[in-house]
Scaffold this motif. Structure first.
Motif, PDB file in Angstrom:
ATOM      1  N   GLY A  62       8.608   3.045   2.531  1.00 19.10           N
ATOM      2  CA  GLY A  62       7.368   3.740   2.880  1.00 19.10           C
ATOM      3  C   GLY A  62       6.383   3.596   1.739  1.00 19.10           C
ATOM      4  O   GLY A  62       6.764   3.351   0.594  1.00 19.10           O
ATOM      5  N   CYS A  63       5.102   3.760   2.055  1.00 21.03           N
ATOM      6  CA  CYS A  63       4.091   3.750   1.002  1.00 21.03           C
ATOM      7  C   CYS A  63       3.813   5.200   0.635  1.00 21.03           C
ATOM      8  O   CYS A  63       3.510   6.021   1.490  1.00 21.03           O
ATOM      9  CB  CYS A  63       2.817   3.069   1.471  1.00 21.03           C
ATOM     10  N   ALA A  64       3.947   5.531  -0.645  1.00 23.84           N
ATOM     11  CA  ALA A  64       3.816   6.927  -1.059  1.00 23.84           C
ATOM     12  C   ALA A  64       2.484   7.211  -1.734  1.00 23.84           C
ATOM     13  O   ALA A  64       2.287   8.290  -2.281  1.00 23.84           O
ATOM     14  CB  ALA A  64       4.968   7.315  -1.985  1.00 23.84           C
ATOM     15  N   ASP A 106       4.728  12.704  -5.006  1.00 22.97           N
ATOM     16  CA  ASP A 106       4.000  12.319  -3.791  1.00 22.97           C
ATOM     17  C   ASP A 106       4.713  12.705  -2.503  1.00 22.97           C
ATOM     18  O   ASP A 106       4.492  12.102  -1.463  1.00 22.97           O
ATOM     19  CB  ASP A 106       3.683  10.815  -3.782  1.00 22.97           C
ATOM     20  N   VAL A 121       4.834   0.438   6.668  1.00 24.22           N
ATOM     21  CA  VAL A 121       6.280   0.621   6.632  1.00 24.22           C
ATOM     22  C   VAL A 121       6.969  -0.737   6.573  1.00 24.22           C
ATOM     23  O   VAL A 121       6.566  -1.668   7.262  1.00 24.22           O
ATOM     24  CB  VAL A 121       6.754   1.369   7.897  1.00 24.22           C
ATOM     25  N   GLN A 136       6.655  12.102   2.663  1.00 20.87           N
ATOM     26  CA  GLN A 136       5.510  11.947   1.782  1.00 20.87           C
ATOM     27  C   GLN A 136       4.340  12.816   2.222  1.00 20.87           C
ATOM     28  O   GLN A 136       4.200  13.155   3.385  1.00 20.87           O
ATOM     29  CB  GLN A 136       5.028  10.496   1.770  1.00 20.87           C
ATOM     30  N   GLN A 169       7.179   7.042  10.365  1.00 20.74           N
ATOM     31  CA  GLN A 169       8.244   6.643   9.457  1.00 20.74           C
ATOM     32  C   GLN A 169       9.510   7.372   9.882  1.00 20.74           C
ATOM     33  O   GLN A 169       9.574   8.597   9.830  1.00 20.74           O
ATOM     34  CB  GLN A 169       7.860   6.991   8.017  1.00 20.74           C
ATOM     35  N   GLN A 202       8.385   3.112  -1.994  1.00 20.05           N
ATOM     36  CA  GLN A 202       9.334   4.224  -1.958  1.00 20.05           C
ATOM     37  C   GLN A 202      10.444   3.944  -0.958  1.00 20.05           C
ATOM     38  O   GLN A 202      10.171   3.613   0.191  1.00 20.05           O
ATOM     39  CB  GLN A 202       8.613   5.523  -1.541  1.00 20.05           C
TER      40      GLN A 202
END
Ligand code: HEM
Ligand code: CU
Ligand code: CU
Lengths: 271, 591
Positions: free
Chosen positions: A215-217, B421, A228, B489, B498, A184
């Motif tokens: 980012g990982c969703a 998500d 990240v 998210q 993040q 993402q």
């Protein structure tokens, strides 16, 4: 225009892909309509509550005029939705997800996701991706690149760092070593699950130079939050320079790069 | 009475004697309903407490600059003392965060809202509304409750498993769930038990409603609440077996070395995962959502039925569009089976399927909008009484509407690209199930409490409870929509890791404060519930001057419910009939 107003409808700025504008437009259009419908409904609701509150000398009516038109609002909403599907959903989805730009005119990169890092494989000057094999995966050779394959000799492998040229499409062929992850970049307005055992594709054409966060969703375990990466969008010449630097710096089995973030080791919680 | 109309022998047994048989191992639908009511309220409180811990973590996810472990605040020292391993100094370990997240979702859905809406109110109210002495299969009914309780205990016991509770989300996506620690096995076994319990209940509900209605109670005179229960029971019966099978396959993947959801060459912990492979992780998602989308209507329809009852009673007029309401519910039931893949636009499922599921998903807005239209228009020409149940029922309308409307940008695949998500999804479904379903269920509690216990709940405490629920709830869930639009998210233990989340982190502090207020706001309800048992104003048979059959028997109804089987002469909502002496005309009152 939105930039001038300094009001971005709550969407993260800048919108940095060729299709982000279309998606933003649809998001904004939908929300404007939603708010309008909501305001009409709530206004009616409040009027009814005040006008028809119980009080002396007031009796409820037994009849419900207009009952036969109960489906009218629903029908109008449906007609509007069908128009949205035909005018926006089908074309936008078709362009973003059902097709990619011609690979020959794009940068092709493989993304091999793992708990909790992003490994990127560039084909190098020969334009060929070296063969990968699960059996060859070690801590040093995270993607299991086959050193005996001539095509792998010039491949560039980076961790958590994706460099791409501005104004040219990038096509990511993505797979996962372990569990499901999701690529993402909010500024691109796009994301895609990355599933072990198959390849999923995500493409984007960056329209703004700069660094954006990957980012990982999809929940992937204890280090999910920390998974990240960074995508760096630079001019074609800067990008070529960066590639040369990588080839000079690294042999194929050396997967680290100087600017890589530390990788959290995967933990085998099954034992 | 028992056999005159070919009823199953529900009332053939005599009233049981002794505390244990009367109140614990009871086969009486009313006792079982109250057992479900109390159990699911307790589970809701447990699930809510877990979420409070998570919201604490999200409100202040990392130590502030001036943080001094020597000088901990009261809350931090308490958390440090309570969970020394998983919340040192009151900062939550991500594994514990994932455990609480998975358990919160599972508990709220499967042990909280569904049993409350379906099993508690369905069991208590439905047989009364159809004029039956009990359910068709009273022993199956009892089995359903005890199976449910065992399933719930197995789920909670997973916290004691090595490696702790399940930590792969309430959705339990493979392969993460397959490689997860032992708690996941508890989850799967617990789910299989709970599903079994639901199937017992669903069969019982359907048979009861089809076979045991009082004389004259045609389907066209059935209260909307019963219709909602009927559609719900069919959904459970058809959708749950799919998840049950899916869960058993996942169990086999975990304990028997199969690879239903495991592809070849999975690398886990730096080595190849020892499986033949050949499975597909996306298969699990299909099986899960094939249940879980109909399940969201299981969460919604019974509360909608409750709303319809409360609104009809307190507007003192017939519902607007009884047929349209019932027809819409049936349509929702059918459509809910063909929309599941809208949860999977980005799963790696064939992308050309998306437009099909976008279309089916948006078609559901027809019955959804029609139901809202009918409920809203029912207020027109009314004489509205603003008592506590009615306040909850009214609040449902604008808040559920937010839930429904936010489904729109999620249902369009291109906009879901950005919102999938994220907290926007969390905001969306919570507006449907919390300010929506849960509010309705609380309203239902105030509405039927006088029937259950013979006394009314205090209106004063009820109104305090109402405002202390509705206002904080909006401060909990609306900011999530804002955070989600910005791309934050879901399922992040430390969102500030993040940097793109930083601009909207501030909302999490507001959400945390609102969630704590919401928790405090439930105290008046708990006090009211117990205080009114003894000290509430005596209710009599029909405290709200309502028309449906549950108000035609004593409060609380005795074993067997009705002294003589009632006969029904008219539709369910004959209020303010011109020329009638009162403004309500009960269904069983002979002309
Ligand atoms: C009224 C029309 C509705 C539409 C168009 C709609 C659409 C959607 C879509 C497309 C998603 C997936 C979003 C994503 O993951 O990216 C979703 C999620 C969800 N919806 Fe709805 N929805 C509607 C009503 C409801 C109702 C009535 C309920 C519950 C009573 C509900 C409960 C949920 C839940 C629980 C999820 C999230 C599940 C998860 O990912 O954990 N929705 N909705
Ligand atoms: Cu992840
Ligand atoms: Cu759904």
């Amino acid at each position: 225009m939105r930039e001038e107003w300094g009001f971005h409808w709550g969407l993260p700025q800048p919108a940095a892909s060729s299709y982000a504008g279309d998606i933003d437009f649809l998001l904004i259009l939908l929300h404007v309509v939603m708010v309008a419908l909501y305001v009409i409904g709530v206004a009616l609701f409040v009027v009814f509550l005040v006008k028809y509150r119980a009080r002396d000398g007031h009796r409820a009516s037994y009849t419900n005029p207009g009952e036969s038109a109960s489906f009218l609002p629903a029908g109008l909403v449906l007609a509007f939705e069908i128009w949205l599907i035909l005018a926006f959903e089908v074309p936008i989805w078709g362009a973003v997800k059902k097709s990619t730009p011609p690979p020959a005119e794009s940068l092709n990169v493989k993304l091999i996701a793992q708990q909790f890092a992003w490994n990127f494989q560039y084909p190098g000057p020969d334009g060929q991706f070296g063969r990968r094999s699960a059996a060859l995966v070690t801590a040093e050779n995270a993607i299991g690149l086959d050193p005996d394959d001539p095509a792998s000799k010039d491949d560039i492998v980076t961790i958590n760092q994706l460099h791409v040229p501005l104004g040219k499409p990038t096509i990511l062929g993505m797979t996962s070593k372990d569990v499901i992850h999701d690529f993402q970049v909010v500024n691109f307005r796009n994301k895609q699950d990355i599933v072990p055992g198959m390849e999923t594709v995500l493409w984007f054409e960056p329209t703004v130079a700069g660094k954006f966060e990957i980012g990982c969703a999809q929940l992937c375990g204890l280090g999910h939050t920390k998974m990240v990466g960074q995508v760096t969008i630079e001019t074609e010449s800067e990008f070529e320079e960066w590639k040369k630097q990588q080839v000079a710096d690294a042999s194929p089995s050396d997967t680290g790069t100087a600017d890589a973030r530390p990788v959290i080791p995967a933990v085998d919680s099954h034992s | 009475m028992t056999d005159a109309h070919g009823h199953a022998g529900a009332h053939a047994h005599a009233e049981p004697q002794g505390f244990i048989w009367k109140y614990v191992f009871s086969v009486d639908h009313k006792v079982i309903g109250i057992q479900y009511l109390v159990t699911s309220l307790v589970f809701l409180l447990i699930g809510f407490s877990m979420m409070l811990l998570m919201r604490w973590q999200l409100a202040i996810p990392t130590p502030p600059d001036d943080f001094d472990p020597e000088k901990l605040s009261l809350i931090r020292s308490f958390l440090n003392w309570l969970f020394p391993e998983s919340m040192p100094y009151g900062f939550m370990d991500p594994v514990f965060y994932n455990q609480l997240g998975a358990m919160h979702g599972t508990i709220m859905v499967f042990l909280g809202i569904v049993p409350l809406g379906v099993a508690a109110f369905g069991n208590y109210v439905m047989p009364l509304q159809i004029g039956a002495p009990d359910m068709a299969f009273p022993r199956l009914n009892m089995a359903s409750y005890w199976t449910f309780l065992v399933g719930g205990i197995v789920l909670l016991a997973s916290f004691l498993a090595p490696g702790g509770a399940p930590q792969s989300g309430w959705t339990s996506y493979a392969p993460l769930s397959v490689v997860a620690p032992a708690g996941q096995t508890y989850w799967l076994i617990g789910m299989v038990i709970i599903i079994t319990s639901s199937l017992f209940g669903a069969i019982n509900f359907i048979v009861t409603m089809l076979n045991m209605r009082a004389k004259g109670l045609t389907m066209g005179r059935l209260p909307v609440f019963c219709w909602a229960q009927l559609v719900t029971a069919v959904l459970l019966l058809l959708a749950f077996p799919v998840l049950e099978a899916g869960a058993i396959l996942q169990l086999l993947d975990r304990v028997a070395g199969t690879s239903f959801y495991i592809p070849k060459d999975l690398i886990y912990g730096s080595t190849v995962f020892p499986r033949a492979g050949g499975g597909n992780p996306i298969l699990w998602q299909h099986l899960f959502w094939f249940l879980a989308h109909p399940e969201v209507y299981v969460l919604l329809l019974p509360p909608m039925g409750i709303i319809a009852e409360i609104i009809a009673t307190n507007t003192r007029k017939p519902l607007f569009g009884y047929r349209e309401l019932v027809g819409s519910m049936l349509l929702i039931g059918v459509l809910s089976f063909i929309v599941w893949a809208h949860h999977m636009f980005l799963s790696g499922m064939r992308t050309s399927l998306a437009s099909l599921f976008v279309t089916t998903t948006l078609t559901i807005s027809v019955p959804a909008v029609a139901i809202l239209t009918c409920l809203l228009m029912s207020l027109r020409g009314a004489s509205i009484r603003f008592n506590t149940p009615m306040l909850f029922a009214l609040a449902f309308l604008p808040m559920f509407a937010i839930g429904g409307l936010t489904g729109l940008p999620l249902g369009f695949a291109p906009t879901d690209l950005h919102l999938h998500d994220t907290y926007y999804v969390i905001g969306h479904f919570h507006y449907v199930v919390a300010p929506g379903s849960l509010i309705a269920l609380l309203g239902g509690t105030y509405y039927w409490y006088p029937k259950m216990f013979g006394r009314r709940m205090s209106e004063k405490l009820g109104k305090i409870h109402f405002w202390m629920t509705v206002i904080p709830m909006n401060f909990v869930f609306f900011p999530m929509l804002i955070q989600g639009m910005y791309g934050m998210q879901r399922r992040l233990a430390v969102p500030v890791e993040q940097s793109h989340n930083l601009p909207v982190q501030g909302w999490s502090l507001i959400i945390g404060i609102a969630a704590a207020t919401l928790f405090v706001g439930q105290i008046p309800f708990i006090i009211n519930f117990f205080w009114s048992l003894r000290s509430g104003e005596a209710a009599g048979e029909n405290p709200w001057n309502a028309t449906t059959l549950e108000w035609a028997c004593p409060s609380p109804p005795p074993h067997g419910n009705f002294a003589t089987e009632p006969e029904v002469f008219r539709g369910p909502y004959e209020y303010s009939v011109p020329g009638h002496k009162t403004d309500y005309w009960p269904q069983d009152e002979a002309a």
